[in-house]
Scaffold this active site. Structure first.
Site, PDB file in Angstrom:
ATOM      1  CE  LYS A   5       9.005  36.609  81.287  1.00  0.00           C
ATOM      2  NZ  LYS A   5      10.120  36.024  82.057  1.00  0.00           N
ATOM      3  CD  GLN A  31      11.044  36.214  85.600  1.00  0.00           C
ATOM      4  OE1 GLN A  31      10.403  35.643  84.725  1.00  0.00           O
ATOM      5  NE2 GLN A  31      11.853  37.225  85.334  1.00  0.00           N
ATOM      6  CG  ASP A  56      12.828  30.565  80.377  1.00  0.00           C
ATOM      7  OD1 ASP A  56      12.727  31.596  79.702  1.00  0.00           O
ATOM      8  OD2 ASP A  56      12.622  30.513  81.604  1.00  0.00           O
TER       9      ASP A  56
END
Ligand code: GUN
Length: 298
Positions: free
Chosen positions: A52, A96, A119
């Protein structure tokens, strides 16, 4: 035989669009900023987070990665999120998952500013998605990527089409169903407790499999001509490749399904590459919104 939907090619086209949109912001002195936070040393998470951060740099973003010790306290993590929320150079914050067991993941996610929640896990963004307020929502990256691939085959308006999502997770199944509904599909969410799952699946013009069970969706579950999106990534033993070897398969029995489907995503090389591309799209979108400019449409 079905058209194979090339996730890598679609992802590359999204990243190219993100890179162009980033360059177009530079004139206003704005650089999209993405902060990725990793707590602990889970090897799979380290790989994801590294990818990412790397992709973000390739897009021309201000990319920061915070690698925190596994023993980091929840308070310390919340303090970092508070700083990132207040930092005008940061437009997207991704923590994460999974987090270590001593941290309440939900408390952490809800502490992220909804306008930096790339997200799409914050309740505010869930609410925006469910009410159809897509112009202000962030949508979870995997279903957003699936939607883009469906659009490439079926167009943006799914009026008159039946869609079946197999799986009801908060990260994939539920947001996927809401995106399909917003595009005017007639949507069924099926799951492990659904009666006669094969028959339900056979009614689908668009079939999305997100159950996490290797090759569960068989060829005779697929309506002829259907668009099949396989979200599963399952590692199974592959003794034919040698002792102890493994291979990746999806939730769809690909060899059978591709004979019946109109279009289908492979595993690997289908949904997988789209997820990070959509995270980049969400981050540049956030930077445009923060600047009061109309974001590009992906
Ligand atoms: N872990 C596995 N997938 C994801 C994701 O999409 N977002 C976050 N934050 N963590 C993950």
């Amino acid at each position: 035989m079905a058209e194979i939907i090339d996730g890598k090619a679609v992802a590359d086209s999204v990243v190219a669009q993100v890179t162009d949109a980033t360059a177009a912001l530079a004139g206003s002195g704005i650089k999209p900023g993405l902060a990725v936070v990793l707590v602990g040393e889970d090897p799979a998470s380290q790989v994801y987070v590294g990818s990412k951060s790397r992709r973000a740099k390739e897009c021309g973003f201000h990319s920061v990665q915070h690698d925190l010790d596994a023993a980091t306290t929840q308070d310390a993590l919340l303090a970092l999120i508070g700083e990132l929320n207040a930092d005008p150079a940061i437009h997207g914050i991704l923590v994460q998952l999974p987090l270590p067991a001593h941290i309440d993941a939900d408390a952490v996610i809800q502490a992220i500013s909804p306008d930096k929640d790339v997200d799409g896990f914050h309740y505010i963004n869930v609410g925006r998605l469910v009410t159809g307020a897509l112009e202000s929502a962030f949508v979870p990256c995997t279903p957003a990527g699936c939607m883009l691939m469906i659009e490439r085959v079926r167009g943006r308006d799914l009026t008159g089409l039946s869609a079946v999502v197999v799986g009801r997770s908060n990260i994939v199944g539920k947001p996927m169903a809401n995106l399909l509904l917003s595009a005017n599909a007639t949507v069924t969410i099926a799951h492990s407790r659904t009666a006669d799952l094969p028959a339900v699946a056979r009614g689908a013009d668009i079939l999305v499999a997100a159950v996490g069970r290797p090759e569960m969706v068989k060829g005779d579950w697929v309506k002829p001509g259907a668009t099949v999106i396989d979200v599963g990534i399952n590692r199974i033993p592959a003794p034919e490749k040698g002792d102890g070897k493994t291979r990746l398969v999806g939730d769809v029995a690909f060899a059978e399904a591709e004979k019946v489907a109109g279009a289908i995503t492979p595993v690997p090389g289908g949904v997988g590459p789209m997820t990070i591309a959509m995270l980049m799209a969400a981050t540049v979108t956030s930077a445009y919104r923060a600047a009061g400019r109309e974001p590009p449409r992906f």
